[in-house]
Write a protein that holds these residues in place. Structure first.
Motif, PDB file in Angstrom:
ATOM      1  N   SER A   1     -66.746 -47.955   2.471  1.00  0.00           N
ATOM      2  CA  SER A   1     -67.057 -48.264   3.566  1.00  0.00           C
ATOM      3  C   SER A   1     -66.274 -48.208   4.719  1.00  0.00           C
ATOM      4  O   SER A   1     -66.411 -49.322   5.412  1.00  0.00           O
ATOM      5  CB  SER A   1     -67.487 -49.982   2.839  1.00  0.00           C
TER       6      SER A   1
ATOM      7  N   ASP B   1     -68.247 -56.424   6.227  1.00  0.00           N
ATOM      8  CA  ASP B   1     -68.839 -55.019   5.782  1.00  0.00           C
ATOM      9  C   ASP B   1     -70.390 -55.624   4.840  1.00  0.00           C
ATOM     10  O   ASP B   1     -70.573 -56.587   4.316  1.00  0.00           O
ATOM     11  CB  ASP B   1     -68.047 -55.017   3.210  1.00  0.00           C
ATOM     12  N   THR B   2     -71.231 -54.250   5.402  1.00  0.00           N
ATOM     13  CA  THR B   2     -72.712 -54.765   5.881  1.00  0.00           C
ATOM     14  C   THR B   2     -72.916 -54.829   3.981  1.00  0.00           C
ATOM     15  O   THR B   2     -74.655 -55.144   4.357  1.00  0.00           O
ATOM     16  CB  THR B   2     -73.556 -53.145   6.289  1.00  0.00           C
TER      17      THR B   2
ATOM     18  N   GLY C   1     -71.097 -49.588   6.132  1.00  0.00           N
ATOM     19  CA  GLY C   1     -69.934 -49.577   5.542  1.00  0.00           C
ATOM     20  C   GLY C   1     -68.941 -51.589   6.347  1.00  0.00           C
ATOM     21  O   GLY C   1     -69.974 -51.942   6.417  1.00  0.00           O
ATOM     22  N   ASN C   2     -67.509 -51.123   7.238  1.00  0.00           N
ATOM     23  CA  ASN C   2     -67.561 -51.994   8.020  1.00  0.00           C
ATOM     24  C   ASN C   2     -67.521 -52.250   9.315  1.00  0.00           C
ATOM     25  O   ASN C   2     -67.444 -51.230   9.799  1.00  0.00           O
ATOM     26  CB  ASN C   2     -65.760 -52.334   7.500  1.00  0.00           C
TER      27      ASN C   2
ATOM     28  N   ARG D   1     -68.918 -59.067   1.837  1.00  0.00           N
ATOM     29  CA  ARG D   1     -67.520 -59.651   2.456  1.00  0.00           C
ATOM     30  C   ARG D   1     -67.075 -59.633   3.422  1.00  0.00           C
ATOM     31  O   ARG D   1     -66.481 -58.934   4.619  1.00  0.00           O
ATOM     32  CB  ARG D   1     -66.765 -58.149   1.497  1.00  0.00           C
TER      33      ARG D   1
END
Ligand code: PMV
Length: 316
Positions: A104, A185-186, A281-282, A306
């Motif tokens: 991520s 976070d996706t 990921g982010n 998250r």
């Protein structure tokens, strides 16, 4: 023989991902809210030289001999053995745990490698210098990433903000005024190896166009460093937005990432972009005290699985 433990932070790329693989500068910082931890415990009753490996987070329970040579954990352990000219490790158990989400963009692979290399070298009574730790972790990164730039192992090893140019000596720089980022976070796992390989193929197909994009990302990273050193982090917002647009053009964003980036900006973030390999990921958003709670809430509502808040500052 006592047990040895080492922990490593996660990391996030602020500017310059992908372009960094092609020689442009990038900026990355440690994220200490998440960590990988490796403990090497002596097992005097185990068969001679047996190295058992327990990584309950990923459901792995095995021995070094049972792992293929190109497994990242085996590569890290054998890298230390070669470095120290050790043929047999006194029987031990390597226990690995990590709160860093995998695949991520938070550098989980590099963090596990660095902690493992440090803990094992210490267990063998021969702690390694940072430069060697980073170099060994870089060899393991090649398994994770294919053709990595080396930025992950560098920032994770040195635990400091870095201005990174592939193949050049480490350059840290001063953060004059701390600033706050939200990392959202996706929830979509996206191996960096794949996006790095896709960008390589696209660059080979259209070299001039991609080199323009990489050079533009490099200029943004330089401008960002100046803003950070000048104590004007608010100037990073527009630079993040510009860098995101370039990453979209490189083909590494996704509708999930774009939705979170848009939501963050609309909720008052000074700027937002994807971070790391992309496609999942982010993403990161630059926030101020008065906007951070709202932006975090909106990111969750927009689907982030998250949201981590981190303050970027010099390490003490
Ligand atoms: O943040 P990560 O682990 O996904 O790193 C990706 C950074 C890239 O520039 C895309 C690849 C690299 O090796 O620098």
């Amino acid at each position: 023989m006592p047990a040895f433990t080492s922990t490593s932070p996660g990391k996030i790329i602020l500017f310059g991902e992908h372009a960094v693989v092609y020689g442009q500068p990038a900026i990355a910082v440690p994220v200490t809210q998440v960590r990988a931890r490796v403990t090497v415990l002596p097992q005097p009753r185990a068969p001679r030289g047996q190295v058992s490996i327990h990584a309950p987070d990923v459901g792995l329970q095995t021995t070094l001999d049972a792992l293929p040579a190109d497994h990242p954990l085996a590569a890290a352990i054998r890298g230390v053995m070669t470095e120290l000219s050790v043929e047999h490790i006194p029987a031990c158990m390597v226990r690995i745990s990590s709160s860093i989400p995998v695949a991520s963009g938070l550098g989980s692979g590099a963090a596990v490698s660095v902690a493992l290399i440090r803990a094992l070298a210490a267990y063998l009574g021969r702690p390694l210098a940072d430069e060697r730790v980073s170099a060994l972790a870089f060899e393991v990164e090649k398994i994770h990433h294919g053709t990595p730039s080396g930025i992950d192992n560098t920032v994770v090893t040195y635990r400091q903000p870095v201005f990174f140019i592939k193949g050049r000596p480490l350059e840290t720089f001063s953060i004059r005024q701390p600033f706050t980022l939200l990392i959202a976070d996706t929830g979509v796992a996206s191996p960096t190896k794949e996006t790095v390989a896709d960008v390589r193929a696209a660059w080979q197909a259209e070299p001039a166009r991609y080199e323009r994009l990489f050079a533009a990302a490099g200029s943004i990273a330089r401008a960002a460093r100046q803003a950070i050193e000048a104590g004007q982090p608010q100037r990073l917002g527009p630079l993040m937005n510009e860098n995101h647009a370039l990453l979209q053009e490189m083909g590494v964003s996704s509708h999930h990432l774009d939705a979170l980036v848009r939501a963050a900006r609309e909720a008052g973030a000074l700027g937002a972009k994807l971070s790391g390999g992309g496609r999942g990921g982010n993403m990161i958003a630059l926030v101020q005290a008065e906007t951070k709670d709202r932006v975090a809430r909106v990111l969750s509502e927009a689907g982030a699985v998250r949201v981590i808040e981190t303050e970027v500052r010099n390490q003490e």
